[in-house]
Design a protein around this motif. Structure first.
Motif, PDB file in Angstrom:
ATOM      1  N   ILE A 128       0.797  -1.234   0.000  1.00  0.00           N
ATOM      2  CA  ILE A 128       0.000   0.000   0.000  1.00  0.00           C
ATOM      3  C   ILE A 128       0.834   1.291   0.000  1.00  0.00           C
ATOM      4  CG2 ILE A 128      -1.650   1.355   1.384  1.00  0.00           C
ATOM      5  CD1 ILE A 128      -3.237  -1.162   1.795  1.00  0.00           C
ATOM      6  N   PRO A 129       1.867   1.406   0.884  1.00  0.00           N
ATOM      7  CA  PRO A 129       2.605   2.682   0.874  1.00  0.00           C
ATOM      8  C   PRO A 129       3.202   3.022  -0.493  1.00  0.00           C
ATOM      9  CG  PRO A 129       3.211   1.360   2.777  1.00  0.00           C
ATOM     10  CD  PRO A 129       2.359   0.499   1.918  1.00  0.00           C
ATOM     11  N   GLN A 130       3.736   1.996  -1.168  1.00  0.00           N
ATOM     12  CA  GLN A 130       4.321   2.238  -2.494  1.00  0.00           C
ATOM     13  C   GLN A 130       3.247   2.671  -3.497  1.00  0.00           C
ATOM     14  OE1 GLN A 130       6.495  -1.108  -4.056  1.00  0.00           O
ATOM     15  NE2 GLN A 130       7.399   0.106  -5.695  1.00  0.00           N
ATOM     16  N   LEU A 131       2.082   2.047  -3.403  1.00  0.00           N
ATOM     17  CA  LEU A 131       1.000   2.393  -4.324  1.00  0.00           C
ATOM     18  C   LEU A 131       0.507   3.820  -4.065  1.00  0.00           C
ATOM     19  CD1 LEU A 131      -1.082  -0.907  -4.479  1.00  0.00           C
ATOM     20  CD2 LEU A 131       0.582  -0.039  -6.118  1.00  0.00           C
TER      21      LEU A 131
ATOM     22  N   VAL B 114      -0.252   5.266 -19.070  1.00  0.00           N
ATOM     23  CA  VAL B 114       0.637   5.083 -20.222  1.00  0.00           C
ATOM     24  C   VAL B 114       2.021   5.687 -19.939  1.00  0.00           C
ATOM     25  CG1 VAL B 114       0.961   5.705 -22.656  1.00  0.00           C
ATOM     26  CG2 VAL B 114      -1.266   4.957 -21.852  1.00  0.00           C
ATOM     27  N   LEU B 115       2.061   6.682 -19.064  1.00  0.00           N
ATOM     28  CA  LEU B 115       3.338   7.349 -18.785  1.00  0.00           C
ATOM     29  C   LEU B 115       4.296   6.443 -18.019  1.00  0.00           C
ATOM     30  CD1 LEU B 115       1.887  10.837 -17.889  1.00  0.00           C
ATOM     31  CD2 LEU B 115       2.835  10.075 -20.053  1.00  0.00           C
ATOM     32  N   SER B 116       3.797   5.299 -17.511  1.00  0.00           N
ATOM     33  CA  SER B 116       4.708   4.348 -16.870  1.00  0.00           C
ATOM     34  C   SER B 116       5.758   3.863 -17.862  1.00  0.00           C
ATOM     35  CB  SER B 116       3.922   3.159 -16.315  1.00  0.00           C
ATOM     36  OG  SER B 116       3.264   2.481 -17.355  1.00  0.00           O
ATOM     37  N   THR B 117       5.446   3.938 -19.173  1.00  0.00           N
ATOM     38  CA  THR B 117       6.387   3.457 -20.188  1.00  0.00           C
ATOM     39  C   THR B 117       7.577   4.389 -20.374  1.00  0.00           C
ATOM     40  OG1 THR B 117       5.141   4.567 -21.923  1.00  0.00           O
ATOM     41  CG2 THR B 117       4.593   2.277 -21.500  1.00  0.00           C
ATOM     42  N   ILE B 118       7.495   5.620 -19.872  1.00  0.00           N
ATOM     43  CA  ILE B 118       8.658   6.508 -19.977  1.00  0.00           C
ATOM     44  C   ILE B 118       9.216   6.791 -18.584  1.00  0.00           C
ATOM     45  CG2 ILE B 118       8.084   7.536 -22.211  1.00  0.00           C
ATOM     46  CD1 ILE B 118       7.109  10.033 -20.529  1.00  0.00           C
ATOM     47  N   THR B 119       9.165   5.760 -17.733  1.00  0.00           N
ATOM     48  CA  THR B 119       9.800   5.782 -16.414  1.00  0.00           C
ATOM     49  C   THR B 119       9.209   6.776 -15.417  1.00  0.00           C
ATOM     50  OG1 THR B 119      11.519   7.456 -16.834  1.00  0.00           O
ATOM     51  CG2 THR B 119      12.022   5.199 -17.512  1.00  0.00           C
ATOM     52  N   VAL B 120       8.005   7.290 -15.685  1.00  0.00           N
ATOM     53  CA  VAL B 120       7.343   8.100 -14.663  1.00  0.00           C
ATOM     54  C   VAL B 120       6.791   7.122 -13.623  1.00  0.00           C
ATOM     55  CG1 VAL B 120       5.498   9.751 -14.176  1.00  0.00           C
ATOM     56  CG2 VAL B 120       6.706   9.852 -16.354  1.00  0.00           C
ATOM     57  N   MET B 121       7.192   7.269 -12.364  1.00  0.00           N
ATOM     58  CA  MET B 121       6.799   6.269 -11.359  1.00  0.00           C
ATOM     59  C   MET B 121       5.422   6.572 -10.780  1.00  0.00           C
ATOM     60  SD  MET B 121       8.962   3.967 -11.560  1.00  0.00           S
ATOM     61  CE  MET B 121       8.691   2.913 -10.143  1.00  0.00           C
ATOM     62  N   GLU B 122       4.403   6.529 -11.663  1.00  0.00           N
ATOM     63  CA  GLU B 122       3.045   6.751 -11.183  1.00  0.00           C
ATOM     64  C   GLU B 122       2.448   5.425 -10.708  1.00  0.00           C
ATOM     65  OE1 GLU B 122       2.754   4.646 -13.926  1.00  0.00           O
ATOM     66  OE2 GLU B 122       0.657   5.290 -13.695  1.00  0.00           O
ATOM     67  N   LEU B 123       1.145   5.420 -10.490  1.00  0.00           N
ATOM     68  CA  LEU B 123       0.495   4.264  -9.856  1.00  0.00           C
ATOM     69  C   LEU B 123       0.805   2.924 -10.528  1.00  0.00           C
ATOM     70  CD1 LEU B 123      -1.397   3.192  -7.712  1.00  0.00           C
ATOM     71  CD2 LEU B 123      -3.334   4.013  -9.029  1.00  0.00           C
ATOM     72  N   LEU B 124       0.614   2.848 -11.849  1.00  0.00           N
ATOM     73  CA  LEU B 124       0.829   1.565 -12.528  1.00  0.00           C
ATOM     74  C   LEU B 124       2.299   1.147 -12.442  1.00  0.00           C
ATOM     75  CD1 LEU B 124      -0.154  -0.792 -14.216  1.00  0.00           C
ATOM     76  CD2 LEU B 124       0.091   0.602 -16.259  1.00  0.00           C
ATOM     77  N   ALA B 125       3.205   2.112 -12.629  1.00  0.00           N
ATOM     78  CA  ALA B 125       4.632   1.799 -12.583  1.00  0.00           C
ATOM     79  C   ALA B 125       5.023   1.268 -11.202  1.00  0.00           C
ATOM     80  CB  ALA B 125       5.451   3.039 -12.929  1.00  0.00           C
ATOM     81  N   GLN B 126       4.467   1.866 -10.156  1.00  0.00           N
ATOM     82  CA  GLN B 126       4.777   1.402  -8.800  1.00  0.00           C
ATOM     83  C   GLN B 126       4.218   0.002  -8.575  1.00  0.00           C
ATOM     84  OE1 GLN B 126       6.780   2.788  -6.790  1.00  0.00           O
ATOM     85  NE2 GLN B 126       6.668   5.019  -6.864  1.00  0.00           N
ATOM     86  N   ALA B 127       3.023  -0.255  -9.117  1.00  0.00           N
ATOM     87  CA  ALA B 127       2.430  -1.580  -8.960  1.00  0.00           C
ATOM     88  C   ALA B 127       3.277  -2.628  -9.670  1.00  0.00           C
ATOM     89  CB  ALA B 127       0.998  -1.589  -9.505  1.00  0.00           C
TER      90      ALA B 127
END
Lengths: 221, 242
Positions: free
Chosen positions: A15-18, A165-178
Protein backbone atom coordinates in the motif's frame (compact mmCIF):
# COMPACT_ATOMS: atom_id res chain seq x y z
CA UNK A 1 -7.12 -23.02 -10.95
CA UNK A 2 -3.37 -22.92 -10.23
CA UNK A 3 -2.20 -22.54 -6.67
CA UNK A 4 -3.83 -19.17 -6.31
CA UNK A 5 -4.34 -17.47 -3.02
CA UNK A 6 -4.65 -13.83 -2.19
CA UNK A 7 -1.96 -12.82 0.28
CA UNK A 8 -3.31 -10.07 2.51
CA UNK A 9 0.02 -9.50 4.22
CA UNK A 10 1.71 -8.81 0.91
CA UNK A 11 -1.23 -6.71 -0.27
CA UNK A 12 -1.02 -4.46 2.78
CA UNK A 13 2.77 -4.22 2.47
CA UNK A 14 2.29 -2.83 -1.05
CA UNK A 15 0.00 0.00 0.00
CA UNK A 16 2.60 2.68 0.87
CA UNK A 17 4.32 2.24 -2.49
CA UNK A 18 1.00 2.39 -4.32
CA UNK A 19 -0.02 5.55 -2.46
CA UNK A 20 3.26 7.13 -3.49
CA UNK A 21 2.42 6.33 -7.11
CA UNK A 22 -1.12 7.59 -6.72
CA UNK A 23 0.16 10.96 -5.51
CA UNK A 24 2.22 11.31 -8.69
CA UNK A 25 -0.76 10.22 -10.80
CA UNK A 26 -2.91 12.91 -9.23
CA UNK A 27 -0.20 15.55 -9.71
CA UNK A 28 0.13 14.56 -13.39
CA UNK A 29 -3.63 14.73 -13.86
CA UNK A 30 -3.92 18.10 -12.16
CA UNK A 31 -1.07 19.84 -14.03
CA UNK A 32 -1.94 18.13 -17.31
CA UNK A 33 -5.57 19.24 -17.05
CA UNK A 34 -4.78 22.89 -16.40
CA UNK A 35 -2.31 23.03 -19.29
CA UNK A 36 -4.77 21.19 -21.55
CA UNK A 37 -7.58 23.65 -20.72
CA UNK A 38 -5.34 26.57 -21.69
CA UNK A 39 -3.98 24.95 -24.87
CA UNK A 40 -7.47 23.91 -25.93
CA UNK A 41 -8.56 27.52 -25.63
CA UNK A 42 -5.61 28.59 -27.79
CA UNK A 43 -6.54 26.12 -30.55
CA UNK A 44 -10.17 27.24 -30.48
CA UNK A 45 -9.35 30.95 -30.53
CA UNK A 46 -6.91 30.40 -33.41
CA UNK A 47 -9.65 28.65 -35.30
CA UNK A 48 -12.10 31.48 -34.57
CA UNK A 49 -9.64 34.23 -35.46
CA UNK A 50 -9.00 32.85 -38.95
CA UNK A 51 -5.39 34.06 -39.16
CA UNK A 52 -4.01 33.17 -42.64
CA UNK A 53 -1.25 30.62 -41.92
CA UNK A 54 -1.60 30.04 -38.20
CA UNK A 55 -5.24 28.94 -38.14
CA UNK A 56 -4.97 26.16 -40.76
CA UNK A 57 -1.77 25.03 -39.06
CA UNK A 58 -3.53 24.80 -35.71
CA UNK A 59 -6.39 22.90 -37.35
CA UNK A 60 -3.95 20.44 -38.94
CA UNK A 61 -2.14 19.98 -35.64
CA UNK A 62 -5.41 19.24 -33.85
CA UNK A 63 -6.43 16.72 -36.52
CA UNK A 64 -3.03 15.03 -36.43
CA UNK A 65 -2.99 14.73 -32.65
CA UNK A 66 -6.51 13.29 -32.70
CA UNK A 67 -5.53 10.68 -35.28
CA UNK A 68 -2.42 9.24 -33.65
CA UNK A 69 -1.89 7.04 -30.57
CA UNK A 70 -1.08 8.64 -27.24
CA UNK A 71 1.59 6.01 -26.57
CA UNK A 72 3.60 6.89 -29.70
CA UNK A 73 3.19 10.62 -29.01
CA UNK A 74 4.64 10.03 -25.55
CA UNK A 75 7.57 8.13 -27.05
CA UNK A 76 8.09 10.90 -29.58
CA UNK A 77 8.19 13.60 -26.92
CA UNK A 78 10.35 11.58 -24.58
CA UNK A 79 12.99 10.40 -27.05
CA UNK A 80 13.01 13.26 -29.54
CA UNK A 81 13.01 16.45 -27.47
CA UNK A 82 16.47 15.78 -25.94
CA UNK A 83 17.88 15.63 -29.49
CA UNK A 84 16.51 19.12 -30.11
CA UNK A 85 18.43 20.43 -27.12
CA UNK A 86 15.36 20.62 -24.87
CA UNK A 87 15.51 18.38 -21.86
CA UNK A 88 12.49 17.81 -19.69
CA UNK A 89 12.24 15.40 -16.80
CA UNK A 90 10.11 12.33 -17.43
CA UNK A 91 7.45 13.90 -15.22
CA UNK A 92 7.35 17.15 -17.22
CA UNK A 93 7.33 15.21 -20.49
CA UNK A 94 4.35 13.32 -19.11
CA UNK A 95 2.48 16.50 -18.21
CA UNK A 96 3.17 18.03 -21.63
CA UNK A 97 2.17 14.86 -23.48
CA UNK A 98 -1.08 14.59 -21.52
CA UNK A 99 -1.89 18.25 -22.12
CA UNK A 100 -1.00 18.36 -25.83
CA UNK A 101 -2.92 15.20 -26.61
CA UNK A 102 -6.06 16.15 -24.71
CA UNK A 103 -6.08 19.83 -25.68
CA UNK A 104 -7.04 18.75 -29.19
CA UNK A 105 -10.22 17.21 -27.81
CA UNK A 106 -10.85 20.02 -25.35
CA UNK A 107 -10.85 22.59 -28.17
CA UNK A 108 -13.88 20.72 -29.52
CA UNK A 109 -15.54 20.87 -26.10
CA UNK A 110 -15.29 24.66 -26.05
CA UNK A 111 -16.63 24.84 -29.59
CA UNK A 112 -19.56 22.56 -28.79
CA UNK A 113 -20.33 24.62 -25.71
CA UNK A 114 -20.56 27.90 -27.61
CA UNK A 115 -22.28 26.41 -30.64
CA UNK A 116 -24.87 24.83 -28.38
CA UNK A 117 -26.30 28.22 -27.49
CA UNK A 118 -29.52 29.01 -29.24
CA UNK A 119 -29.42 31.52 -32.10
CA UNK A 120 -32.14 33.53 -30.35
CA UNK A 121 -29.73 34.49 -27.57
CA UNK A 122 -27.48 36.26 -30.07
CA UNK A 123 -30.41 37.89 -31.83
CA UNK A 124 -31.91 39.11 -28.57
CA UNK A 125 -28.55 40.56 -27.49
CA UNK A 126 -28.23 42.41 -30.80
CA UNK A 127 -31.77 43.73 -30.57
CA UNK A 128 -31.17 45.01 -27.06
CA UNK A 129 -28.05 46.77 -28.30
CA UNK A 130 -25.81 45.28 -25.63
CA UNK A 131 -22.09 45.95 -26.02
CA UNK A 132 -20.25 42.97 -27.54
CA UNK A 133 -18.15 42.43 -24.43
CA UNK A 134 -21.26 42.31 -22.22
CA UNK A 135 -22.90 39.85 -24.58
CA UNK A 136 -19.97 37.46 -24.17
CA UNK A 137 -19.45 37.89 -20.44
CA UNK A 138 -23.08 38.09 -19.31
CA UNK A 139 -25.12 36.17 -21.88
CA UNK A 140 -23.06 33.67 -23.83
CA UNK A 141 -20.27 32.45 -21.56
CA UNK A 142 -22.38 31.82 -18.44
CA UNK A 143 -24.65 29.56 -20.47
CA UNK A 144 -21.81 27.93 -22.40
CA UNK A 145 -19.86 27.17 -19.23
CA UNK A 146 -22.81 25.22 -17.89
CA UNK A 147 -22.35 22.82 -20.82
CA UNK A 148 -18.56 23.01 -20.92
CA UNK A 149 -17.63 22.40 -17.29
CA UNK A 150 -19.12 18.91 -16.92
CA UNK A 151 -17.53 17.92 -20.26
CA UNK A 152 -14.17 19.16 -19.02
CA UNK A 153 -14.74 17.07 -15.90
CA UNK A 154 -15.11 13.99 -18.08
CA UNK A 155 -11.81 14.77 -19.81
CA UNK A 156 -10.05 15.12 -16.46
CA UNK A 157 -11.20 11.58 -15.68
CA UNK A 158 -9.96 10.42 -19.10
CA UNK A 159 -6.58 12.01 -18.37
CA UNK A 160 -6.46 10.42 -14.94
CA UNK A 161 -6.75 7.00 -16.56
CA UNK A 162 -4.36 7.87 -19.38
CA UNK A 163 -1.53 8.68 -16.96
CA UNK A 164 -0.96 4.91 -16.76
CA UNK A 165 0.64 5.08 -20.22
CA UNK A 166 3.34 7.35 -18.78
CA UNK A 167 4.71 4.35 -16.87
CA UNK A 168 6.39 3.46 -20.19
CA UNK A 169 8.66 6.51 -19.98
CA UNK A 170 9.80 5.78 -16.41
CA UNK A 171 7.34 8.10 -14.66
CA UNK A 172 6.80 6.27 -11.36
CA UNK A 173 3.04 6.75 -11.18
CA UNK A 174 0.50 4.26 -9.86
CA UNK A 175 0.83 1.57 -12.53
CA UNK A 176 4.63 1.80 -12.58
CA UNK A 177 4.78 1.40 -8.80
CA UNK A 178 2.43 -1.58 -8.96
CA UNK A 179 4.58 -3.26 -11.63
CA UNK A 180 7.69 -2.43 -9.62
CA UNK A 181 6.21 -4.09 -6.53
CA UNK A 182 5.15 -7.04 -8.67
CA UNK A 183 8.58 -7.62 -10.22
CA UNK A 184 10.21 -7.52 -6.80
CA UNK A 185 8.51 -10.77 -5.75
CA UNK A 186 7.33 -11.84 -9.19
CA UNK A 187 3.81 -11.77 -7.91
CA UNK A 188 1.42 -9.36 -9.63
CA UNK A 189 -2.00 -10.36 -8.31
CA UNK A 190 -2.05 -8.13 -5.25
CA UNK A 191 -0.35 -4.94 -6.47
CA UNK A 192 -2.04 -4.84 -9.88
CA UNK A 193 -5.49 -5.62 -8.49
CA UNK A 194 -5.16 -3.00 -5.79
CA UNK A 195 -3.84 -0.41 -8.22
CA UNK A 196 -6.86 -1.13 -10.44
CA UNK A 197 -9.01 -0.64 -7.35
CA UNK A 198 -7.45 2.76 -6.72
CA UNK A 199 -8.08 3.83 -10.31
CA UNK A 200 -11.64 2.59 -10.06
CA UNK A 201 -12.55 4.26 -6.78
CA UNK A 202 -11.29 7.67 -7.87
CA UNK A 203 -12.63 7.67 -11.42
CA UNK A 204 -15.99 6.18 -10.42
CA UNK A 205 -16.49 8.72 -7.65
CA UNK A 206 -15.45 11.56 -9.97
CA UNK A 207 -17.76 10.34 -12.73
CA UNK A 208 -20.61 10.32 -10.21
CA UNK A 209 -19.71 13.88 -9.26
CA UNK A 210 -19.73 15.01 -12.88
CA UNK A 211 -23.10 13.36 -13.42
CA UNK A 212 -24.54 15.20 -10.40
CA UNK A 213 -23.18 18.48 -11.77
CA UNK A 214 -24.77 17.78 -15.15
CA UNK A 215 -28.10 16.98 -13.55
CA UNK A 216 -27.99 20.16 -11.48
CA UNK A 217 -27.13 22.28 -14.54
CA UNK A 218 -29.88 20.64 -16.57
CA UNK A 219 -32.38 21.41 -13.82
CA UNK A 220 -31.33 25.06 -13.74
CA UNK A 221 -31.36 25.55 -17.50
CA UNK B 1 24.40 10.91 -43.00
CA UNK B 2 24.75 7.22 -42.35
CA UNK B 3 21.79 7.31 -39.98
CA UNK B 4 19.37 7.97 -42.80
CA UNK B 5 20.65 5.08 -44.89
CA UNK B 6 20.11 2.58 -42.12
CA UNK B 7 16.67 4.01 -41.34
CA UNK B 8 15.62 3.12 -44.89
CA UNK B 9 16.93 -0.40 -44.31
CA UNK B 10 14.62 -0.71 -41.32
CA UNK B 11 11.56 0.66 -43.12
CA UNK B 12 10.25 -2.70 -44.43
CA UNK B 13 10.48 -4.11 -40.90
CA UNK B 14 8.44 -1.18 -39.61
CA UNK B 15 5.83 -1.51 -42.36
CA UNK B 16 5.31 -5.17 -41.48
CA UNK B 17 3.73 -3.84 -38.29
CA UNK B 18 0.80 -2.32 -40.22
CA UNK B 19 -1.01 -5.63 -40.87
CA UNK B 20 -0.52 -6.54 -37.20
CA UNK B 21 -2.03 -3.24 -36.05
CA UNK B 22 -4.94 -3.66 -38.47
CA UNK B 23 -5.45 -7.26 -37.34
CA UNK B 24 -5.64 -6.32 -33.64
CA UNK B 25 -7.98 -3.41 -34.46
CA UNK B 26 -10.22 -5.60 -36.60
CA UNK B 27 -10.58 -8.44 -34.10
CA UNK B 28 -11.05 -6.08 -31.16
CA UNK B 29 -13.84 -4.20 -33.00
CA UNK B 30 -15.36 -7.53 -34.04
CA UNK B 31 -15.56 -8.41 -30.34
CA UNK B 32 -16.58 -4.94 -29.17
CA UNK B 33 -19.73 -4.64 -31.31
CA UNK B 34 -21.70 -7.70 -30.09
CA UNK B 35 -20.40 -7.06 -26.56
CA UNK B 36 -21.79 -3.52 -26.65
CA UNK B 37 -25.22 -4.74 -27.85
CA UNK B 38 -25.33 -7.45 -25.15
CA UNK B 39 -24.28 -4.98 -22.45
CA UNK B 40 -26.81 -2.40 -23.63
CA UNK B 41 -29.60 -4.99 -23.59
CA UNK B 42 -28.42 -6.20 -20.18
CA UNK B 43 -28.54 -2.71 -18.76
CA UNK B 44 -32.09 -2.23 -19.99
CA UNK B 45 -33.23 -5.70 -18.98
CA UNK B 46 -36.12 -6.35 -16.62
CA UNK B 47 -34.04 -8.91 -14.68
CA UNK B 48 -32.10 -7.40 -11.85
CA UNK B 49 -29.27 -9.97 -12.23
CA UNK B 50 -28.75 -9.00 -15.88
CA UNK B 51 -28.81 -5.29 -15.07
CA UNK B 52 -26.30 -5.74 -12.28
CA UNK B 53 -23.84 -7.92 -14.17
CA UNK B 54 -23.92 -5.66 -17.24
CA UNK B 55 -23.43 -2.65 -14.98
CA UNK B 56 -20.53 -4.38 -13.22
CA UNK B 57 -18.72 -5.13 -16.49
CA UNK B 58 -19.32 -1.63 -17.88
CA UNK B 59 -18.22 0.22 -14.75
CA UNK B 60 -15.16 -1.99 -14.24
CA UNK B 61 -13.86 -1.47 -17.75
CA UNK B 62 -14.71 2.22 -17.83
CA UNK B 63 -13.45 2.93 -14.33
CA UNK B 64 -9.87 1.71 -14.70
CA UNK B 65 -7.03 2.37 -17.12
CA UNK B 66 -6.98 0.26 -20.27
CA UNK B 67 -3.27 -0.36 -19.73
CA UNK B 68 -3.78 -1.80 -16.25
CA UNK B 69 -6.53 -4.04 -17.64
CA UNK B 70 -4.08 -5.26 -20.26
CA UNK B 71 -1.33 -5.90 -17.71
CA UNK B 72 -3.84 -7.63 -15.46
CA UNK B 73 -4.84 -9.99 -18.27
CA UNK B 74 -1.19 -10.59 -19.10
CA UNK B 75 0.41 -10.91 -15.65
CA UNK B 76 -2.40 -11.84 -13.26
CA UNK B 77 -4.66 -14.21 -15.22
CA UNK B 78 -1.86 -16.84 -15.39
CA UNK B 79 -2.09 -16.96 -11.58
CA UNK B 80 -5.63 -18.23 -11.99
CA UNK B 81 -4.33 -20.85 -14.41
CA UNK B 82 -5.58 -18.91 -17.46
CA UNK B 83 -2.72 -18.55 -19.91
CA UNK B 84 -3.86 -16.43 -22.83
CA UNK B 85 -1.56 -15.87 -25.80
CA UNK B 86 -0.66 -12.14 -26.01
CA UNK B 87 -2.84 -11.53 -29.07
CA UNK B 88 -5.89 -13.07 -27.37
CA UNK B 89 -5.28 -11.09 -24.17
CA UNK B 90 -4.91 -7.86 -26.16
CA UNK B 91 -8.00 -8.41 -28.28
CA UNK B 92 -10.06 -9.48 -25.26
CA UNK B 93 -9.17 -6.42 -23.20
CA UNK B 94 -9.48 -3.90 -26.03
CA UNK B 95 -12.75 -5.45 -27.19
CA UNK B 96 -14.37 -5.56 -23.76
CA UNK B 97 -13.12 -2.05 -22.96
CA UNK B 98 -14.47 -0.50 -26.15
CA UNK B 99 -17.63 -2.61 -25.89
CA UNK B 100 -18.29 -1.09 -22.46
CA UNK B 101 -17.96 2.44 -23.79
CA UNK B 102 -19.92 1.73 -26.97
CA UNK B 103 -22.79 0.11 -25.05
CA UNK B 104 -23.88 3.63 -24.07
CA UNK B 105 -24.09 4.57 -27.76
CA UNK B 106 -26.13 1.46 -28.50
CA UNK B 107 -28.44 2.20 -25.58
CA UNK B 108 -28.92 5.78 -26.75
CA UNK B 109 -29.58 4.72 -30.34
CA UNK B 110 -32.12 2.07 -29.32
CA UNK B 111 -33.76 4.51 -26.94
CA UNK B 112 -34.00 7.20 -29.61
CA UNK B 113 -36.27 5.07 -31.74
CA UNK B 114 -39.69 6.28 -30.99
CA UNK B 115 -41.70 4.38 -28.45
CA UNK B 116 -44.44 4.24 -31.08
CA UNK B 117 -42.35 1.82 -33.14
CA UNK B 118 -42.02 -0.57 -30.25
CA UNK B 119 -45.66 -0.21 -29.30
CA UNK B 120 -46.82 -0.75 -32.87
CA UNK B 121 -44.70 -3.89 -33.09
CA UNK B 122 -46.17 -5.17 -29.84
CA UNK B 123 -49.70 -4.30 -30.97
CA UNK B 124 -49.11 -6.24 -34.19
CA UNK B 125 -48.11 -9.21 -32.06
CA UNK B 126 -44.70 -9.53 -33.65
CA UNK B 127 -42.46 -11.98 -31.78
CA UNK B 128 -39.79 -10.49 -29.49
CA UNK B 129 -36.87 -11.58 -31.62
CA UNK B 130 -38.49 -10.22 -34.76
CA UNK B 131 -39.23 -6.95 -32.98
CA UNK B 132 -35.57 -6.51 -32.03
CA UNK B 133 -33.83 -7.74 -35.18
CA UNK B 134 -36.27 -6.47 -37.81
CA UNK B 135 -37.79 -3.32 -36.29
CA UNK B 136 -35.51 -1.82 -33.63
CA UNK B 137 -31.98 -2.75 -34.74
CA UNK B 138 -32.31 -1.74 -38.43
CA UNK B 139 -33.47 1.71 -37.36
CA UNK B 140 -30.80 2.05 -34.67
CA UNK B 141 -27.88 1.02 -36.89
CA UNK B 142 -27.71 4.15 -39.10
CA UNK B 143 -27.70 6.34 -35.97
CA UNK B 144 -24.74 4.38 -34.63
CA UNK B 145 -22.54 4.75 -37.72
CA UNK B 146 -20.88 8.12 -36.92
CA UNK B 147 -19.98 7.08 -33.35
CA UNK B 148 -18.83 3.75 -34.79
CA UNK B 149 -16.39 5.71 -36.96
CA UNK B 150 -15.04 7.47 -33.89
CA UNK B 151 -14.74 4.16 -32.08
CA UNK B 152 -12.88 2.60 -35.02
CA UNK B 153 -10.33 5.42 -35.16
CA UNK B 154 -10.10 5.24 -31.36
CA UNK B 155 -9.39 1.51 -31.53
CA UNK B 156 -6.69 2.02 -34.16
CA UNK B 157 -4.89 4.32 -31.71
CA UNK B 158 -5.79 2.19 -28.73
CA UNK B 159 -4.23 -0.89 -30.33
CA UNK B 160 -0.78 0.65 -29.84
CA UNK B 161 -1.03 -0.45 -26.20
CA UNK B 162 -0.70 -4.13 -27.17
CA UNK B 163 2.91 -3.40 -28.12
CA UNK B 164 3.54 -3.39 -24.36
CA UNK B 165 2.55 -7.06 -24.08
CA UNK B 166 5.03 -8.20 -26.78
CA UNK B 167 2.75 -8.03 -29.83
CA UNK B 168 4.87 -6.89 -32.78
CA UNK B 169 2.63 -4.14 -34.09
CA UNK B 170 3.67 -0.79 -35.54
CA UNK B 171 4.53 0.75 -32.16
CA UNK B 172 6.46 -2.30 -30.99
CA UNK B 173 8.60 -2.28 -34.12
CA UNK B 174 9.20 1.47 -33.84
CA UNK B 175 10.50 0.95 -30.31
CA UNK B 176 12.71 -1.93 -31.44
CA UNK B 177 14.19 0.10 -34.29
CA UNK B 178 14.85 2.97 -31.89
CA UNK B 179 16.94 0.76 -29.60
CA UNK B 180 18.97 -0.80 -32.41
CA UNK B 181 19.39 2.42 -34.37
CA UNK B 182 20.01 4.67 -31.40
CA UNK B 183 18.20 7.43 -33.27
CA UNK B 184 14.57 8.10 -32.50
CA UNK B 185 13.30 11.29 -34.16
CA UNK B 186 12.55 10.16 -37.71
CA UNK B 187 11.36 6.70 -36.74
CA UNK B 188 8.68 7.95 -34.38
CA UNK B 189 7.69 10.74 -36.77
CA UNK B 190 7.19 8.17 -39.55
CA UNK B 191 5.23 5.94 -37.19
CA UNK B 192 2.93 8.81 -36.18
CA UNK B 193 2.31 9.68 -39.85
CA UNK B 194 1.52 6.03 -40.65
CA UNK B 195 -1.05 5.91 -37.85
CA UNK B 196 -2.52 9.21 -39.02
CA UNK B 197 -2.91 7.95 -42.60
CA UNK B 198 -4.64 4.81 -41.32
CA UNK B 199 -6.97 6.90 -39.13
CA UNK B 200 -7.91 9.22 -42.00
CA UNK B 201 -8.57 6.24 -44.27
CA UNK B 202 -10.68 4.47 -41.64
CA UNK B 203 -12.73 7.63 -41.07
CA UNK B 204 -13.22 7.99 -44.84
CA UNK B 205 -14.41 4.40 -45.24
CA UNK B 206 -16.94 4.84 -42.44
CA UNK B 207 -18.12 8.04 -44.11
CA UNK B 208 -18.72 6.10 -47.33
CA UNK B 209 -20.65 3.49 -45.35
CA UNK B 210 -22.75 6.20 -43.73
CA UNK B 211 -23.65 7.72 -47.11
CA UNK B 212 -24.51 4.32 -48.55
CA UNK B 213 -26.81 3.48 -45.64
CA UNK B 214 -28.47 6.89 -45.69
CA UNK B 215 -29.04 6.74 -49.41
CA UNK B 216 -30.60 3.30 -49.08
CA UNK B 217 -32.84 4.63 -46.34
CA UNK B 218 -33.97 7.37 -48.75
CA UNK B 219 -32.30 10.20 -46.83
CA UNK B 220 -30.45 13.07 -48.43
CA UNK B 221 -26.65 12.92 -48.38
CA UNK B 222 -24.42 15.97 -48.42
CA UNK B 223 -21.19 16.44 -50.39
CA UNK B 224 -18.46 13.90 -49.59
CA UNK B 225 -15.77 16.49 -49.00
CA UNK B 226 -17.46 19.14 -46.93
CA UNK B 227 -15.19 22.06 -46.09
CA UNK B 228 -14.22 22.43 -42.43
CA UNK B 229 -17.42 23.37 -40.68
CA UNK B 230 -17.21 27.01 -39.75
CA UNK B 231 -18.55 28.35 -36.46
CA UNK B 232 -21.93 29.03 -37.90
CA UNK B 233 -23.89 29.95 -34.81
CA UNK B 234 -21.63 32.80 -33.74
CA UNK B 235 -22.60 35.96 -35.60
CA UNK B 236 -19.81 37.99 -37.21
CA UNK B 237 -20.55 41.07 -35.08
CA UNK B 238 -19.71 39.12 -31.92
CA UNK B 239 -16.27 38.34 -33.28
CA UNK B 240 -15.37 41.98 -33.68
CA UNK B 241 -16.31 42.34 -37.35
CA UNK B 242 -17.53 45.80 -38.27
Amino acid sequence: MGGFSWNWQYAIACIPQLIEGLQLTIALTFLGSILAFVLGLVWMLLRLANVPILSPLAALFVEFVRGTPFLVQVYFLFYVTPGLGITFSAFMTGVIALALFNSAFIAEVYRAGIEGIHKGQWEASLTLGLPVRRVWTHIILPQALRIIIPMLGNYVIVMFKETAVLSTITVMELLAQAMDAGFLRFRFVEPLTMAAGFYFIISYASARGVRLLEARNAARA
Amino acid sequence: MTGNASLIDYLPFLLQGIPVTLEVTFYAMLLAMPVSVILALGRGSQWRAARWSAGFVIETFRGTSALIQLFWAFYVLPFFGINLPPLAAGVLVLGLNEGSYFSEVVRGALGSIMAGQREAAIALHLPRRYRFFRIMLPQALPIMIPPFGNALVGMLKFSALVSLVTIQDLSFRAGLIRTSLGESGPIFAITLVLYFIMAVMAAFLVKLLERWVNRRAGREVGPLFASQRAMTTIPAWALGAK
